[in-house]
Each structure stands twice: as C-alpha cells, then as structure tokens.
Design a protein around this motif. Structure first.
Motif: not given
Length: 71
Positions: A35-62
């Motif tokens: 994640c570009q915001s918090c530095g945590e690993t983006i879960p594989e399920a999110r990376r598969l669903a949205a390969p362009w994602a550069d933030t984890c789900t909680p940070c994206q929600s914020v």
C-alpha cells in the motif's frame, strides 16, 4: 541502398521503443504489492480483483471518503 538500411533501422528502433513502452505500461498497471499509504501488504484477492490498485482496501476507503467530503 543506404536509404533502405536507414528505414529498416528506424523500424527496428521504433519496434523496440513500442515494446519497452508496453512493458512499462504493464508494470504500472500491475500496481504494487504494498500500500502506498500505509505500507502494508495489499491482499492478493484485492490485487487480483484490481491489479492497478496501489492502496489497501481500508486506505482506499479513506481516500474515497476524503474525496467525497472534499478534504
């Protein structure tokens, strides 16, 4: 004869440039493992669903909430 060689060289250079740009685009579109915001690993399920994602789900929600309310 040299004109044909120049054209052939230009075609090779253009082909290589297009290939490099395509690879760069794929790498950028692939997003990141972290994640570009918090530095945590983006879960594989999110990376598969949205390969362009550069933030984890909680940070994206914020980020979406901040954009919605305007700050």
């Amino acid at each position: 004869m040299s004109d044909e060689a120049d054209v052939a060289q230009d075609v090779v250079e253009l082909t290589n440039t297009v290939a490099v740009l395509a690879i760069r685009h794929q790498l950028q579109a692939a997003g990141s493992e972290y994640c570009q915001s918090c530095g945590e690993t983006i879960p594989e399920a999110r990376r598969l669903a949205a390969p362009w994602a550069d933030t984890c789900t909680p940070c994206q929600s914020v980020l979406e909430h901040r954009n919605k309310v305007g700050y």
